[in-house]
Design a protein around this motif. Sequence first.
Motif, short mmCIF file in Angstrom:
data_model
loop_
_atom_site.label_atom_id
_atom_site.label_comp_id
_atom_site.label_asym_id
_atom_site.label_seq_id
_atom_site.Cartn_x
_atom_site.Cartn_y
_atom_site.Cartn_z
N PRO A 125 -37.29 18.48 42.26
CA PRO A 125 -37.05 17.53 43.36
C PRO A 125 -38.30 17.25 44.20
CG PRO A 125 -35.27 19.13 43.24
CD PRO A 125 -36.34 19.62 42.32
N ARG A 134 -40.30 14.80 42.26
CA ARG A 134 -39.60 13.50 42.29
C ARG A 134 -39.80 12.80 43.63
NH1 ARG A 134 -34.18 14.90 41.25
NH2 ARG A 134 -33.96 15.30 43.47
N ASN A 135 -39.75 13.55 44.74
CA ASN A 135 -39.93 12.95 46.06
C ASN A 135 -41.33 12.38 46.23
OD1 ASN A 135 -37.31 13.62 46.74
ND2 ASN A 135 -37.89 15.52 47.77
N HIS A 136 -42.33 13.08 45.69
CA HIS A 136 -43.71 12.60 45.80
C HIS A 136 -43.97 11.39 44.90
CE1 HIS A 136 -44.47 16.43 47.87
NE2 HIS A 136 -45.54 15.83 48.34
N LEU A 137 -43.13 11.22 43.88
CA LEU A 137 -43.26 10.07 42.99
C LEU A 137 -42.10 9.10 43.20
CD1 LEU A 137 -44.30 11.91 39.69
CD2 LEU A 137 -45.78 10.69 41.29
N GLY A 138 -41.61 9.07 44.43
CA GLY A 138 -40.44 8.25 44.74
C GLY A 138 -40.61 6.78 44.42
N SER A 139 -41.83 6.26 44.59
CA SER A 139 -42.07 4.84 44.33
C SER A 139 -42.49 4.59 42.89
CB SER A 139 -43.15 4.31 45.28
OG SER A 139 -44.36 5.05 45.11
N SER A 140 -42.58 5.64 42.10
CA SER A 140 -43.02 5.50 40.70
C SER A 140 -42.10 6.34 39.80
CB SER A 140 -44.48 5.94 40.55
OG SER A 140 -45.32 5.23 41.42
N ARG A 141 -40.87 5.90 39.67
CA ARG A 141 -39.89 6.66 38.87
C ARG A 141 -40.35 6.83 37.43
NH1 ARG A 141 -34.74 8.46 38.08
NH2 ARG A 141 -33.74 7.91 36.09
N PHE A 182 -42.27 9.93 37.05
CA PHE A 182 -41.44 11.14 37.13
C PHE A 182 -40.67 11.34 35.82
CE2 PHE A 182 -37.34 13.19 38.33
CZ PHE A 182 -37.87 14.45 38.61
N SER A 185 -32.18 13.92 37.66
CA SER A 185 -31.30 13.71 38.82
C SER A 185 -30.91 15.01 39.49
CB SER A 185 -30.04 12.96 38.39
OG SER A 185 -30.36 11.71 37.82
N LEU A 206 -29.55 15.59 43.21
CA LEU A 206 -29.26 14.29 43.82
C LEU A 206 -27.76 14.12 43.98
CD1 LEU A 206 -31.64 11.76 42.03
CD2 LEU A 206 -31.80 12.60 44.36
#
Length: 409
Positions: free
Chosen positions: A250, A253-260, A263, A312, A315
């Motif tokens: 997670p 994932r949060n640090h790559l939130g704008s680049s799924r 991730f 996920s 989430l």
Amino acid sequence: MAERLTVEFCKITRRELANIMLKRKNEIDVKLLRFAIEKTVGFEIIVEKRFQGNTLDHANNPITSHLNVKVTNTNGNDDLNLTTNLKPKSSPFQGIISQCFEDHLDIYIAELDRCLDDQIQKFVDELKKDGYPKFEGSEDTSNVVPTSADLFVYFRNCLVQCSKLSTGQSLLLLVQTFQKYLREYANRILTANLPKIIAESIQILIQDLENACESALTAMTKLSWQSIETVGDQSLYVTTIINHLKTIAPVIRNHLGSSRKYFIQFCTTFVDSFIKKFINHLYRCKPINIIGAEQVLLDTHSLKTVLLDLPSINLTVSRKPPQNFTKIILKNMTRAEMILKVVLTPNDFARQFVKSYLQLMNNDGDISSFQKILDMKGIRRPEPAHLIERLKREHATIIASHQQQIQQQ
């Protein structure tokens, strides 16, 4: 009188130089222009040391009018009536002749443009030859592309040179040239190699997560699997691995939130690498009895379930992972499950055991993998040699049959 004559000489010289350069502009090159500017500025320095500039009409002289620029006090105190210069007083003779070169400094800027183009091409050639630099994951490491430092040193040198020649329109043209080649550098070197940088960064993240799970995998191999008497809940090593996944994934994932997509790339590459490592550790769980194999089979299923949910994990609303990601997990974890099912298969009858092995392992005739499973079952010599020979014959029969079917088609 001497100063007046000198000022008049400077005016005439500036006018004549301007006319000559206008008529013979095509003959002017950078080397000649710089030489003329340096000699002219040198002469102006000599003049300013000799004269005070008292005879110059600063107010009506566009060259020296900056000397009388003033601002009025705006603090509302009329009693003070303060005035002050915008900048320190400069020499009245500065630019009195050399200003005529201002309109021709585009030649100098054009030459810098060509030099910067060559420099960018040099960086590209070096990159093709030596490859992109590898960055370390340490916080103490300065991850700067070496050529970027070289580029800014070059910019600084150009800026110093140009500022000695002019601080007017030419300096603005130089800034625009810098902007042009910053974009060139970004497009041809940084952006072009961005996938490599991303791949290296993802690999570092994968290594960190794998290292976090390594101790649990090692603990798995050190358990006394031949002494297991009952099948219970998932083993402690699986719980440890799952906890690491739920903690670390997670955050990434949060640090790559704008680049799924990055991730997902991380998750896909990780599960592919991790499952292969898991299978290698699985082979080291030897000897293992029937109950132990059933326990590891349960553990493998629990791990597979969590890996499928990795993108996920934690989430509230989960998203369906890409098909390729799911395919990798199902394929590789199914192999781990089949290994354990072979371990659970009785080997009392060699032919039936080998046939079951080939059926479960999708006709894999690899001798090394077969030998590892025999070691897990604790089969001792000379029986392994007999089983291996049986595997070779059965596998050869399957291959021959398959080739015959192809020929008939």
